[in-house]
Scaffold this motif. Structure first.
Motif, mmCIF file in Angstrom:
data_model
loop_
_atom_site.group_PDB
_atom_site.id
_atom_site.type_symbol
_atom_site.label_atom_id
_atom_site.label_comp_id
_atom_site.label_asym_id
_atom_site.label_seq_id
_atom_site.Cartn_x
_atom_site.Cartn_y
_atom_site.Cartn_z
ATOM 1 N N ARG A 1 0.853 -1.190 0.000
ATOM 2 C CA ARG A 1 0.000 0.000 0.000
ATOM 3 C C ARG A 1 0.895 1.250 0.000
ATOM 4 N N TYR A 2 0.257 2.409 -0.124
ATOM 5 C CA TYR A 2 1.044 3.648 -0.171
ATOM 6 C C TYR A 2 0.304 4.770 0.552
ATOM 7 N N PHE A 3 1.001 5.386 1.485
ATOM 8 C CA PHE A 3 0.490 6.597 2.144
ATOM 9 C C PHE A 3 1.061 7.791 1.392
ATOM 10 N N HIS A 4 0.170 8.585 0.838
ATOM 11 C CA HIS A 4 0.598 9.727 0.027
ATOM 12 C C HIS A 4 0.573 10.994 0.880
ATOM 13 N N ASN A 5 1.602 11.811 0.717
ATOM 14 C CA ASN A 5 1.695 13.054 1.501
ATOM 15 C C ASN A 5 1.785 14.236 0.538
ATOM 16 N N GLN B 1 7.463 12.347 0.769
ATOM 17 C CA GLN B 1 6.331 12.586 -0.142
ATOM 18 C C GLN B 1 5.332 11.441 -0.041
ATOM 19 N N GLY B 2 5.742 10.378 0.600
ATOM 20 C CA GLY B 2 4.849 9.239 0.805
ATOM 21 C C GLY B 2 5.588 8.132 1.505
ATOM 22 N N GLU B 3 4.867 7.076 1.825
ATOM 23 C CA GLU B 3 5.495 5.937 2.501
ATOM 24 C C GLU B 3 4.927 4.652 1.909
ATOM 25 N N ASN B 4 5.809 3.834 1.367
ATOM 26 C CA ASN B 4 5.396 2.511 0.908
ATOM 27 C C ASN B 4 5.329 1.575 2.103
ATOM 28 N N VAL B 5 4.311 0.772 2.143
ATOM 29 C CA VAL B 5 4.157 -0.129 3.291
ATOM 30 C C VAL B 5 3.682 -1.501 2.835
ATOM 31 N N ILE B 6 3.925 -2.479 3.701
ATOM 32 C CA ILE B 6 3.318 -3.797 3.527
ATOM 33 C C ILE B 6 2.213 -3.914 4.572
ATOM 34 N N ILE C 1 1.137 6.524 11.075
ATOM 35 C CA ILE C 1 1.893 6.870 9.859
ATOM 36 C C ILE C 1 1.395 8.203 9.299
ATOM 37 N N ILE C 2 0.095 8.382 9.278
ATOM 38 C CA ILE C 2 -0.469 9.638 8.759
ATOM 39 C C ILE C 2 -0.033 10.816 9.633
ATOM 40 N N ARG C 3 -0.067 10.621 10.947
ATOM 41 C CA ARG C 3 0.381 11.701 11.855
ATOM 42 C C ARG C 3 1.851 12.046 11.581
ATOM 43 N N ALA C 4 2.664 11.001 11.413
ATOM 44 C CA ALA C 4 4.094 11.241 11.176
ATOM 45 C C ALA C 4 4.294 12.009 9.863
ATOM 46 N N LEU C 5 3.587 11.595 8.822
ATOM 47 C CA LEU C 5 3.733 12.287 7.525
ATOM 48 C C LEU C 5 3.199 13.715 7.611
ATOM 49 N N ASN C 6 2.102 13.877 8.338
ATOM 50 C CA ASN C 6 1.536 15.231 8.483
ATOM 51 C C ASN C 6 2.504 16.180 9.184
ATOM 52 N N SER C 7 3.304 15.616 10.082
ATOM 53 C CA SER C 7 4.254 16.482 10.801
ATOM 54 C C SER C 7 5.390 16.923 9.878
ATOM 55 N N LEU C 8 5.456 16.332 8.687
ATOM 56 C CA LEU C 8 6.527 16.677 7.738
ATOM 57 C C LEU C 8 5.964 17.427 6.533
ATOM 58 N N ASP D 1 -2.718 22.258 3.835
ATOM 59 C CA ASP D 1 -4.116 22.065 4.224
ATOM 60 C C ASP D 1 -4.649 20.700 3.790
ATOM 61 N N GLU D 2 -3.764 19.845 3.309
ATOM 62 C CA GLU D 2 -4.239 18.520 2.938
ATOM 63 C C GLU D 2 -3.466 17.474 3.732
ATOM 64 N N SER D 3 -4.215 16.603 4.360
ATOM 65 C CA SER D 3 -3.596 15.558 5.179
ATOM 66 C C SER D 3 -3.008 14.461 4.297
ATOM 67 N N ALA D 4 -2.010 13.776 4.847
ATOM 68 C CA ALA D 4 -1.539 12.544 4.206
ATOM 69 C C ALA D 4 -2.687 11.538 4.256
#
Lengths: 262, 331
Positions: free
Chosen positions: A175-179, A190-195, A215-222, A228-231
């Motif tokens: 999966r991928y968390f997009h930031n 800019q994102g995080e690839n995950v299993i 993970i979303i909180r961590a990406l949002n802090s960056l 104005d858009e959340s990861a």
């Protein structure tokens, strides 16, 4: 639902071959309760996918413990006894070294390696395949592995580099968390690839094993100032072509087993 | 925009570097800093100094602890470089400098870019600094003036098998389809690697090319037709091996309305009648929608009055008219 050779599968028979709290059972239950059809040519093909998914998860958990560091491509590091660092920051198995040895070294000497999250996913896939295929067959399939995010992938597993839409998410999926509002000073986030490990947990290199909110909180802090858009977690997945791998496995491994039986 | 190599306009330190090389520069500067500290600082603070020269002298600036004597532009530029550096001591010392003033960050970044980009490829650390400068200029300041140079750098690095993914990310983050034309120029390059990369960045195989046109002409024709309906996807090389950076917003093309998105949401609202047209349109198969959107756009371009009647007709009828128009080839 699960369809084997055009017939719906009653999963009870196969379910009982796996331990009660096993990941294989969980995957089977998700598949069988889904409105989407999971189609296979044979039960063996299905079992191969379950096995490989389990190994993907195991390899991800092991990599999380490996002490491999997070590094951007310009700063990537590898054990040069087994790998050659390429100009673009990727790692190419050195001539004369077996791919299996080089992959295992990442797990045994993780502290000698540093790369980013997509390349870590490829390491997970290769390690999982090494757990499934006999070593010689693995080295025949992947004679000279080149690790560099979703590039230089052997055709037999190139599907992991593509994202596709799905109605069902399964443990072992990529999966991928997009930031989208990432701070340009930290482009690597800019994102995080995950299993997907099942149980709502994900392994992402650099993040470790976490739930989606963390993970979303961590990406949002960056994110950059004024963001104005959340990861968020993309609704697409990356998956190897399990059926093709299963057929390849059958064509490579079964003849030897038969030979031994004779 | 290029580094001015006219010796008269260069600082003394730049001249030494250009004429004698990095090592000689460092030796000369080291001797000067060891004996005439103030003179050495004055040379560093020369307004004409090129960023790359300052970067080359960073280990010596650190060794002689000259940070506090640097002008604010130089301090800021070196601090901006911190993250890319491998030397832990220098990183620690740079981290201890006061945080830079955001008000003058833009002009500093522009100076770093203008007087540094030609030295791309000097080493991995410097490349990473350049990647970051471009990313901030494009993403934070939406600076489009850097993009032609950025495009050239991407293709140059690709020819040398060097890392391009962060530069590609920065390039597309401008979120303006006009940059596709900059990429399309490389379809005419004599170098196969340029053409191959341009095709990948433009997703050229997914674009139906007209027969008897070369790739460049065909792409420009496609771009001209679709430019107002292109939607930035946010995909990148970290996500996938085959990112599609722009997709045609078929709804917008079908309604002949410009595609404008913000945070994954279309920000142009559709009227009730438009929504009703779209409802039937979106029930079609993807390939059908592609063709019907194209037909709609053509009719709109030829005669908006005819189009306003055509769009009100049932989709089934639109398909029929389209089929007639295409000599029965459609659907």
């Amino acid at each position: 639902m699960i369809i084997i050779a055009n017939n719906p599968l009653v999963i009870d028979s196969i379910l009982n071959t796996y331990p009660v709290y096993s990941i294989e059972r969980k995957i089977l239950q998700i598949m069988s309760q889904s409105n989407s059809a999971f189609r296979y040519d044979s039960v063996n093909q299905l079992k191969f996918e379950l096995r490989l998914r389990k190994e993907i998860i195991r390899a991800a958990r092991q990599l999380a413990q490996s002490r491999m560091s997070f590094k951007v491509f310009q700063q990537s590091i590898c054990n040069e006894d087994y790998w050659e660092r390429t100009r673009d920051g990727g790692f190419l198995v050195k001539r004369g070294v077996k791919s299996s040895t080089a992959i295992n070294d990442i797990y045994n000497n993780g502290y000698k390696y540093g790369t980013e999250c997509a390349t870590a996913m490829m390491i997970v896939y290769y390690k999982a395949l090494l757990s499934v295929f006999p070593e010689n067959d693995f080295n025949e399939l992947f004679p000279r592995i080149h690790l560099m995010n979703w590039h230089y992938i052997y055709p037999i597993i190139e599907d992991v580099g593509y994202m596709r839409n799905t109605e069902e998410y399964l443990p072992g999926d990529r999966r991928y968390f997009h930031n989208p509002d990432v701070d340009p000073e930290t482009i690597e986030f800019q994102g995080e690839n995950v299993i997907d490990l099942g149980d709502g947990l994900y392994y992402g290199h650099g993040m470790g094993i976490q739930n989606a909110q963390t993970i979303i909180r961590a990406l949002n802090s960056l994110r950059m100032e004024g963001a104005d858009e959340s990861a968020y977690l993309l609704d697409s997945v990356g998956r190897p072509d399990f059926k093709n791998l299963s057929d390849t496995y059958d064509s490579m491994v079964l003849p030897v087993s038969l030979l031994e039986a004779i | 925009m290029s580094t001015n190599n006219n010796n008269n306009s260069l600082s003394l330190l730049d001249r030494i570097r250009i004429n004698h090389g990095n090592q000689k520069l460092r030796e000369a500067f080291g001797k000067l800093a060891g004996t005439y500290r103030e003179r050495a600082v004055k040379l560093l603070n020369d307004n004409r100094i090129l960023f790359y020269t300052l970067y080359v002298l960073l280990p010596d600036i650190d060794a002689y602890n000259l940070y506090s004597l640097l002008n604010s532009r130089n301090k800021m530029a070196l601090k901006m470089s911190t993250k890319a550096l491998k030397d832990e001591n220098i990183r620690t010392n740079l981290n201890s400098l006061p945080k830079y003033d955001n008000r003058s960050l833009y002009s500093t970044l522009k100076w770093m870019f203008q007087t540094g980009y030609e030295k791309d490829g000097s080493d991995d650390e410097f490349d990473e600094v350049l990647d970051k400068i471009f990313a901030i200029l494009v993403r934070k300041y939406e600076d489009k003036t850097t993009l032609p140079i950025l495009a050239n750098m991407i293709f140059k690095r690709n020819r040398q098998d060097r890392y391009i993914h962060d530069l590609v990310w920065a390039f597309f983050e401008i979120k303006d389809p006009f940059i596709l034309e900059l990429v399309a120029d490389f379809l005419r390059s004599p170098d196969d690697k340029d053409v191959e990369l341009a095709c990948r960045l433009l997703n050229i195989e997914s674009i139906a090319m007209a027969k008897n046109m070369d790739r460049y002409e065909a792409y420009l024709a496609w771009f001209k037709e679709n430019r107002f309906f292109l939607h930035f996807t946010g995909e990148n090389y970290q996500l996938t091996s085959t990112p599609t950076f722009y997709r045609v917003d078929l709804d917008a093309k079908y309604l002949s309305k410009r595609s404008v998105y913000r945070n994954r949401k279309r920000i142009i609202s559709y009227s009730e009648s438009e929504k009703s047209h779209l409802k039937d349109f979106n029930e079609l198969e993807y390939e059908e929608r592609v063709v019907l959107a194209e037909i709609s756009h053509k009719i709109h371009n030829q005669n908006p009055r005819v189009w306003s009647d055509w769009i009100k007709s049932p989709v089934k009828e639109q398909k029929f008219i389209a089929k007639l128009g295409l000599g029965g080839d459609f659907l």
